[in-house]
Design a protein around this motif. Sequence first.
Motif, PDB file in Angstrom:
ATOM      1  N   TYR A 170      -0.413   5.690   1.737  1.00 50.32           N
ATOM      2  CA  TYR A 170      -0.397   6.148   3.128  1.00 50.32           C
ATOM      3  C   TYR A 170       0.553   5.332   4.009  1.00 50.32           C
ATOM      4  N   GLU A 195       0.881  -1.170   0.000  1.00 55.36           N
ATOM      5  CA  GLU A 195       0.000   0.000   0.000  1.00 55.36           C
ATOM      6  C   GLU A 195       0.919   1.221   0.000  1.00 55.36           C
ATOM      7  N   GLU A 239      -4.885   1.430  12.625  1.00 58.26           N
ATOM      8  CA  GLU A 239      -5.402   2.157  11.471  1.00 58.26           C
ATOM      9  C   GLU A 239      -5.810   1.189  10.360  1.00 58.26           C
ATOM     10  N   THR A 244      -9.559   7.860  -0.670  1.00 54.07           N
ATOM     11  CA  THR A 244      -8.830   7.070   0.313  1.00 54.07           C
ATOM     12  C   THR A 244      -9.160   7.614   1.697  1.00 54.07           C
ATOM     13  N   VAL A 246      -8.561   6.797   5.919  1.00 57.95           N
ATOM     14  CA  VAL A 246      -7.899   6.021   6.963  1.00 57.95           C
ATOM     15  C   VAL A 246      -8.554   6.367   8.295  1.00 57.95           C
ATOM     16  N   LEU A 300      -7.277   1.349   6.281  1.00 57.44           N
ATOM     17  CA  LEU A 300      -7.494   2.187   5.101  1.00 57.44           C
ATOM     18  C   LEU A 300      -8.565   1.542   4.230  1.00 57.44           C
ATOM     19  N   ARG A 342     -10.922   2.297   0.445  1.00 58.96           N
ATOM     20  CA  ARG A 342     -11.045   3.126  -0.754  1.00 58.96           C
ATOM     21  C   ARG A 342     -12.376   2.870  -1.462  1.00 58.96           C
TER      22      ARG A 342
END
Length: 217
Positions: free
Chosen positions: A86, A83, A150, A140, A142, A152, A154
Amino acid sequence: MKFHKEGYTSLALVILFIFVVNAIADYFDANQYVKWFLYILSAFLFLTIVQFFRSPRKLIALDDNIILCPADGKVVVIEETDENEYFKNKRLQVSIFMSPTNVHVNRNPMSGVVSYFKYHPGKFLVAWHPKSSTDNERTTVVVKNANGVEVLFRQIAGALARRIVWYVKEGDTVQQGEEFGFIKFGSRVDLFLPIGTKVDVNIGDKVVGGKTVIARF
């Protein structure tokens, strides 16, 4: 069951189209076959819009130890991947494809604070294309939970989906199962989870937003 607010404009346009087309047919005294064709077409268009923008009411049992499904659809990807936007490291990706017949409400997979948000303009490749996650129009998001974990996720536009809607921004506190957005006319949602997260679904599974447990910490 209720009608989603994102569908009001589409419904109004369809009703206007139905009214105008049938009024023209009556004005020119079209034969019965043409009129019946228009009646059937009108009913089909109306029902298509109503079913697409349906928004079921859901009771969500909050649980900080699980990741809830963010959208109705089918699981099409479960794999470790890089990824690079981020986290910039390896994550466990789970992708859900939404067909035009699915409910298109997008829901927060967990509670927490939005630590990152970005909208990306882009292409409209078919949702199952390998590069749709990085090249298509997308958002995106998070979210960091109370334990500092965390996740994420999309929203990704597809060949038919030409409008992504979102209701969150950085700094917002969000609750698991609440709406964070809507994608019109079919697409997909990707989740990026910490490596080692226990996934509860398999490729090909039909899943329900705000109900199916995708993974557990």
